[in-house]
Structure formats: C-alpha cells, structure tokens
Design a protein around this motif. Structure first.
Motif, PDB file in Angstrom:
ATOM      1  N   SER A  44       2.387   4.561  -0.908  1.00 26.76           N
ATOM      2  CA  SER A  44       1.964   5.499  -1.925  1.00 26.76           C
ATOM      3  C   SER A  44       2.837   6.467  -2.301  1.00 26.76           C
ATOM      4  O   SER A  44       2.385   7.467  -2.990  1.00 26.76           O
ATOM      5  N   GLU A  45       4.168   6.581  -1.478  1.00 25.99           N
ATOM      6  CA  GLU A  45       4.978   7.588  -1.625  1.00 25.99           C
ATOM      7  C   GLU A  45       6.272   7.133  -2.094  1.00 25.99           C
ATOM      8  O   GLU A  45       6.724   6.118  -1.492  1.00 25.99           O
TER       9      GLU A  45
ATOM     10  N   SER B 196       0.801  -1.246  -0.022  1.00 30.67           N
ATOM     11  CA  SER B 196      -0.032  -0.164  -0.098  1.00 30.67           C
ATOM     12  C   SER B 196       1.066   1.189  -0.008  1.00 30.67           C
ATOM     13  O   SER B 196       0.575   2.373   0.193  1.00 30.67           O
TER      14      SER B 196
ATOM     15  N   ILE C 192       0.154   1.813  -7.197  1.00 31.72           N
ATOM     16  CA  ILE C 192      -0.038   2.886  -6.798  1.00 31.72           C
ATOM     17  C   ILE C 192       0.817   3.905  -7.005  1.00 31.72           C
ATOM     18  O   ILE C 192       0.472   5.422  -7.393  1.00 31.72           O
ATOM     19  N   ILE C 193       2.078   3.740  -7.003  1.00 30.26           N
ATOM     20  CA  ILE C 193       2.990   4.564  -7.564  1.00 30.26           C
ATOM     21  C   ILE C 193       3.479   4.760  -8.759  1.00 30.26           C
ATOM     22  O   ILE C 193       4.569   5.249  -9.212  1.00 30.26           O
TER      23      ILE C 193
END
Length: 281
Positions: free
Chosen positions: A160-161, A158, A262-263
């Motif tokens: 995200s950065e 998960s 996500i990224i």
C-alpha cells in the motif's frame, strides 16, 4: 471467488469451455513454443535488420500454429492476431492473440516471453489465458470467476506504499524523442519506489503483478493483443488497468498503468507531477 463482478451479460458456459480448452492443451503449446525457440535462437543475427526479420518470423510461425489450432476447435469464432488480417466471426466470440510477447527475448534464447489468448464476447473481454513456457506457467481468468495460475487462485499484492513497491518501468524501444519524459518518470519512481524489475514482456510483467510478485507497471504503445487477456486476469486478481487519467482500459489508449489496485492513484498522481516538470501532460 472473484474479486470483481461481471457487469455484462455473456454465455458463461461457452466462455468457460473455450478457456478450459486452451488450458487443457497448454502443455502441447508450451512444448511447441520451446522447440521453435530452440531452433530460432540458435541462429545469431549479424544486423538489426536480420534480428527484426527473425522477430517477425517468430510471430508468423507461432501465429500460424495458434490460428489453425483455434480455427479447428472453434471455426465460427473470429480471431485478431498481431501483424495479421482479422478473421471475422460468425458468432459473438472473438480471440485476440499475441503469439509471442517478448519476441526479442524469444529469438535471443532468453526465457522471458509469454503467449496470450484473449477471449472477447461482442468485443468485450470476458476471458484470457497466458502461457509462460519457460516456467511451465498457465495464467487464466474468466470474468466473474477469479484468476488462477496453474489451477490455484491468485491475488495481487497488499503493498500500500510506493516505498515498498516493485515497479516495471516504461522503456519504449523507440524512445529518443521522449527521453526527457522517460527520465522524469524514472527519477520520480527512483525517488519513491523500492526497486525496478523488467522482463521485456508487458504481458509477463502484468501476470507477475496479478500474482503479487510485482506491484505495478507503466507502459506506452500497448496494443490490443497485448492487453485483452491480461485485462481480465489482472482485474479478477484484484488489480487495475487504466490510462493516465484513470479511465479503465479497453482499446486504443496510448499509455497504460497496471497495478495491484491499492497504489494505483498514487502512481497516476506521481506520473502527472513528474510529467508537469517537463511540460508534458
């Protein structure tokens, strides 16, 4: 439950039968791979040519075993295997086989290698099994049915950065002619990412992304047999696999990015930015 939904029509029951057959025989395949690695890694290469020959020998020996195994079980299925003539199918199924990904690790006795069985229906990936012998791990997926490791459902991370992400960097074996581009890539990710890990096996790295242990990889010169199985495992776990323009992978793309999904766009944008600095797009 699957992360993705099937976008094609294919015989689910026949696909599941084939994937479950590989999984049911995984222990025997793993034991045979370990045995052969022990034999081959006991011989030390004196030159690059010697080592290259042993790498090809590992592919040949394991390839012979797995092709005979598949032909006995599914004689009408086609087979594509690294460094082999393709075997034409007499139905709509075709296996895409990488007998050992991470072959240099294999012949040196390192445990970081994988065996990949991709399954296609009418030339479209619909299932895959990846075996990681040293860990006794079996990764598998069927389109629309989710991804598993040793029977347990897996998902991508998960994260995200970028500054929390762990990447596997692109380090082609023959890289002298592209060293500026590679250094630009590495500089960009060294600036923004948390850390790097690299096993020497694209397939193993991609499985670890599917499992959520790592977050992304970018890689050049990835072949059909490297990606057929993992394209299903990764997408069913929630990840993405595209070229640098964001085009979904199938066959023939020169460079790939695999991520937790996500990224993904941030990675593509970063690569475009750093490549522009060396006038290579």
């Amino acid at each position: 439950m699957s992360i993705s939904s099937p976008t094609i029509n294919f015989p689910l029951d026949e696909t599941l039968k084939r994937i479950e057959f590989i999984k049911a025989n995984a222990t025997g395949i793993i034991l045979e791979a370990k045995r052969i690695q022990k034999e081959m890694s006991g011989i030390r290469s004196k030159t690059d040519a010697d080592e290259l020959e042993r790498i090809h020998a590992a592919d040949r020996v394991l390839g012979d075993i797995f092709i005979k195994f598949l032909q006995k079980a599914f004689p009408k299925d086609g087979i594509i295997c690294e460094d082999r003539e393709s075997i034409d199918s007499q139905n709509d199924f075709r296996w895409v086989l990488d007998p050992v990904d991470g072959s240099m690790n294999f012949v040196r006795g390192l445990p970081l290698y994988a065996i990949s069985f991709g399954l296609e229906h009418r030339e479209t990936p619909v299932g895959g099994v990846v075996l990681v012998p040293a860990q006794d791990s079996v990764y598998s997926a069927v389109l629309g049915e989710g991804a598993q490791k040793n029977g347990e459902t897996i998902f991508t991370s998960s994260i995200s950065e970028l500054n929390r992400a762990i990447f596997s960097p692109n380090l082609p074996t023959k890289r002298a002619h592209m060293i500026q581009e590679i250094m630009a890539d590495l500089s960009g990710f060294l600036t923004y990412a948390r850390s790097f890990r690299r096993t020497g096996s694209f397939i193993l790295d991609a499985c670890w992304i599917a499992e959520g242990l790592m977050d992304a990889i970018w890689e050049k010169n990835v072949k059909h047999w490297d990606v057929s199985a993992i394209s299903i495992i990764l997408s069913e776990a929630g990840g993405k696999l595209t070229d640098l323009s964001g085009k979904h992978y199938y066959v023939g793309l020169p460079e790939l990015v695999a991520s937790n999904g996500i990224i993904h766009n941030e990675i593509l944008n970063l690569l475009k930015t750093v490549r522009a600095s060396v006038s290579r797009n």
